[in-house]
Design a protein around this motif. Structure first.
Motif, mmCIF file in Angstrom:
data_model
loop_
_atom_site.group_PDB
_atom_site.id
_atom_site.type_symbol
_atom_site.label_atom_id
_atom_site.label_comp_id
_atom_site.label_asym_id
_atom_site.label_seq_id
_atom_site.Cartn_x
_atom_site.Cartn_y
_atom_site.Cartn_z
ATOM 1 N N THR A 186 0.810 -1.214 0.000
ATOM 2 C CA THR A 186 0.000 0.000 0.000
ATOM 3 C C THR A 186 0.846 1.268 0.000
ATOM 4 O O THR A 186 0.495 2.250 -0.663
ATOM 5 C CB THR A 186 -0.951 0.002 1.199
ATOM 6 O OG1 THR A 186 -0.196 -0.149 2.415
ATOM 7 C CG2 THR A 186 -1.975 -1.117 1.092
ATOM 8 N N GLU A 227 -6.748 -3.992 -0.669
ATOM 9 C CA GLU A 227 -6.219 -2.847 0.080
ATOM 10 C C GLU A 227 -5.385 -1.932 -0.818
ATOM 11 O O GLU A 227 -5.472 -0.697 -0.724
ATOM 12 C CB GLU A 227 -5.381 -3.335 1.260
ATOM 13 C CG GLU A 227 -6.162 -4.060 2.338
ATOM 14 C CD GLU A 227 -6.544 -5.488 1.952
ATOM 15 O OE1 GLU A 227 -7.463 -6.049 2.583
ATOM 16 O OE2 GLU A 227 -5.917 -6.034 1.004
ATOM 17 N N ARG A 230 -7.775 0.044 -2.995
ATOM 18 C CA ARG A 230 -8.496 1.092 -2.252
ATOM 19 C C ARG A 230 -7.592 2.286 -1.965
ATOM 20 O O ARG A 230 -8.040 3.439 -2.010
ATOM 21 C CB ARG A 230 -9.049 0.519 -0.939
ATOM 22 C CG ARG A 230 -10.199 -0.467 -1.128
ATOM 23 C CD ARG A 230 -10.888 -0.807 0.174
ATOM 24 N NE ARG A 230 -11.802 -1.916 0.000
ATOM 25 C CZ ARG A 230 -11.550 -3.173 0.336
ATOM 26 N NH1 ARG A 230 -10.386 -3.477 0.906
ATOM 27 N NH2 ARG A 230 -12.432 -4.112 0.122
ATOM 28 N N ARG A 234 -8.509 6.035 -3.197
ATOM 29 C CA ARG A 234 -8.622 7.157 -2.247
ATOM 30 C C ARG A 234 -7.654 8.289 -2.624
ATOM 31 O O ARG A 234 -8.014 9.478 -2.562
ATOM 32 C CB ARG A 234 -8.332 6.664 -0.832
ATOM 33 C CG ARG A 234 -8.350 7.762 0.233
ATOM 34 C CD ARG A 234 -9.721 8.422 0.345
ATOM 35 N NE ARG A 234 -9.709 9.516 1.300
ATOM 36 C CZ ARG A 234 -9.910 9.374 2.606
ATOM 37 N NH1 ARG A 234 -10.125 8.163 3.124
ATOM 38 N NH2 ARG A 234 -9.905 10.418 3.409
ATOM 39 N N ASP A 258 -15.368 -3.269 -6.340
ATOM 40 C CA ASP A 258 -15.532 -3.229 -4.880
ATOM 41 C C ASP A 258 -14.624 -2.172 -4.250
ATOM 42 O O ASP A 258 -14.962 -1.585 -3.217
ATOM 43 C CB ASP A 258 -15.227 -4.595 -4.262
ATOM 44 C CG ASP A 258 -16.327 -5.611 -4.515
ATOM 45 O OD1 ASP A 258 -17.451 -5.191 -4.881
ATOM 46 O OD2 ASP A 258 -16.073 -6.825 -4.348
ATOM 47 N N ALA A 259 -13.469 -1.932 -4.873
ATOM 48 C CA ALA A 259 -12.517 -0.963 -4.338
ATOM 49 C C ALA A 259 -12.851 0.473 -4.740
ATOM 50 O O ALA A 259 -12.195 1.401 -4.275
ATOM 51 C CB ALA A 259 -11.105 -1.311 -4.806
ATOM 52 N N GLY A 260 -13.848 0.652 -5.618
ATOM 53 C CA GLY A 260 -14.232 1.993 -6.031
ATOM 54 C C GLY A 260 -13.673 2.444 -7.357
ATOM 55 O O GLY A 260 -13.762 3.632 -7.700
#
Length: 432
Positions: A186, A227, A230, A234, A258-260
């Motif tokens: 991440t 993760e 996402r 973001r 699902d993560a946008g």
């Protein structure tokens, strides 16, 4: 070519206007002032040309109005930096070769009638700046800059014996040039996304699944953890824009949604349920009407993977139509310096899946709606793209014939595009 559009009017007379949205072609005249469309004058109205205007009369020899004026085309998935070079040139060529060849390809793309391009992987911000300054002809560019890949993903061009960069290994040539950025975990994904935004990205591109040209992964491989995805989403949203992902398969698409993620690039191996899911979430399906032969591959594995992708095209377009998915058109041509004209032929191929006028909507106002998703990062958000109406950017084509009835006219732009205008500048005028 006029290099001072702000000080003059351009009038395109005696055309039938396809405005990018409506079926009906209205005969009339289009008046451009500077970089924008000023007005559309119906043919039945009394019309006085503005003083000092440049006038292009598109009527036939007998005065008939048969030629169609339409918005410039938009390619929603290009790779300008690597479309005009071979993979060998990228890996072994001198510094600067990618940028120089990209400028050549940009001019060719504009002369094919594509006045805007959403670039989905490559160092194009500097190229965009040169074009926007008026120093070199080319389309408007929405850059993603480097596409972000995981180790062993679609975008890892390192040698098999190289350690991953996360473990101290060297950058691949693709990373050095700015075509790719390999990032694992991440924290590194977050840094990679912010790096592309720092360099001027309009949107962010991640590789969320296996690819045809990939050395290490097959098409079924799902890439980036939920993760990691996402974090990327973001970070992009914090800058007012969105993430698009390269992915072919159902599992990879569902993880991305699902993560946008807001835009699915490709998707040819998805099942119907997943296409319906894309539609229900209001995400974009930015895809390509691939056919075998659009790309050539020295690796037989890539040729076999390409055949599988091409087999999914018909189903994908059918399901997208049936479920009302937000469909965008792109070409994804890369490492094919002699194949640029396929861009036009691929667009004309859309008539296999929809009416010519629906295809024109996709390639103009439809793709423009996808470009607007860049929000605060939209470099051309001051006016509309993909439409012919007052206030919109003056990106216009005049076609010999009626593409709303015969889309194949656009497969041969050298023959059938008589006028090409971008940003109020005339780049082709066959009427003197």
């Amino acid at each position: 070519m006029n290099n001072n559009p702000e000080s003059s009017h351009l009038v395109l007379k005696n055309v039938r206007v396809f405005d990018g949205e409506n079926d009906r072609l209205e005969p009339g005249h289009v008046v451009v002032c500077g970089r924008h469309i000023e007005r559309i004058v119906p043919h039945t109205d009394t019309f006085a040309e503005p003083d000092g205007a440049r006038v292009i009369d598109c009527a036939g020899e007998a005065g008939e109005i048969t030629r169609v004026l339409m918005p410039g085309l938009i390619d929603a998935h290009t790779h300008l930096a690597v479309a005009g070079v071979s993979a060998l040139e990228v890996l072994t060529g001198p510094d600067g070769l990618v940028h120089c060849k990209a400028l050549v390809e940009a001019r060719r793309m504009l002369m094919r009638g594509f006045t805007s391009a959403r670039d989905m992987g490559g160092p194009t911000t500097a190229i965009k700046n040169v074009i926007d300054s008026g120093d070199f002809p080319g389309p408007r560019i929405y850059p993603s800059n480097a596409a972000i890949s995981q180790t062993a993903g679609h975008g890892d061009f390192s040698a098999v014996y190289d350690a991953p960069t996360a473990l101290g290994g060297p950058l691949s040539r693709a990373d050095q040039v700015g075509i790719m950025r390999v990032a694992d975990g991440t924290e590194r994904v977050l840094a990679a996304v912010r790096e592309q935004l720092k360099k001027g990205a309009s949107q962010v591109k991640l590789m969320a699944g296996g690819g045809v040209t990939s050395v290490y992964d097959d098409l079924d491989v799902v890439q980036f953890t939920p993760e990691e995805l996402r974090v990327a989403v973001r970070a992009a949203e914090d800058w007012g824009t969105y993430v698009a992902v390269h992915v072919f398969t159902t599992e990879g698409i569902k993880r991305a949604l699902d993560a946008g993620v807001r835009s699915i690039e490709h998707g040819q191996l998805a099942d119907e349920e997943t296409v319906a899911l894309i539609a229900s979430k209001g995400a974009w399906l930015s895809t390509q009407p691939f056919a075998e032969g659009d790309h050539t591959f020295p690796d037989p594995r890539s040729k076999e993977k390409d055949a599988r992708v091409c087999q999914g095209v018909d189903h994908l377009f059918t399901w997208a139509r049936d479920h009302g998915a937000r469909l965008a058109f792109g070409t994804d041509l890369l490492f094919a310096p002699d194949a640029g004209d396929r861009q036009s032929r691929m667009f004309a191929r859309l008539d296999r899946y929809m009416s010519p006028v629906d295809a024109l909507r996709v390639g103009t106002s439809g793709n423009a709606a996808l470009l607007r998703m860049s929000g605060n990062r939209d470099p051309y958000g001051q006016a509309e793209l993909g439409v012919v109406r007052p206030g919109a950017w003056a990106d216009l084509l005049v076609v010999e014939g009626d593409p709303t009835k015969d889309l194949s006219l656009l497969a041969d732009p050298e023959r059938n595009l008589s006028v090409i205008v971008k940003d109020g500048l005339t780049y082709r005028n066959r009427f003197g």
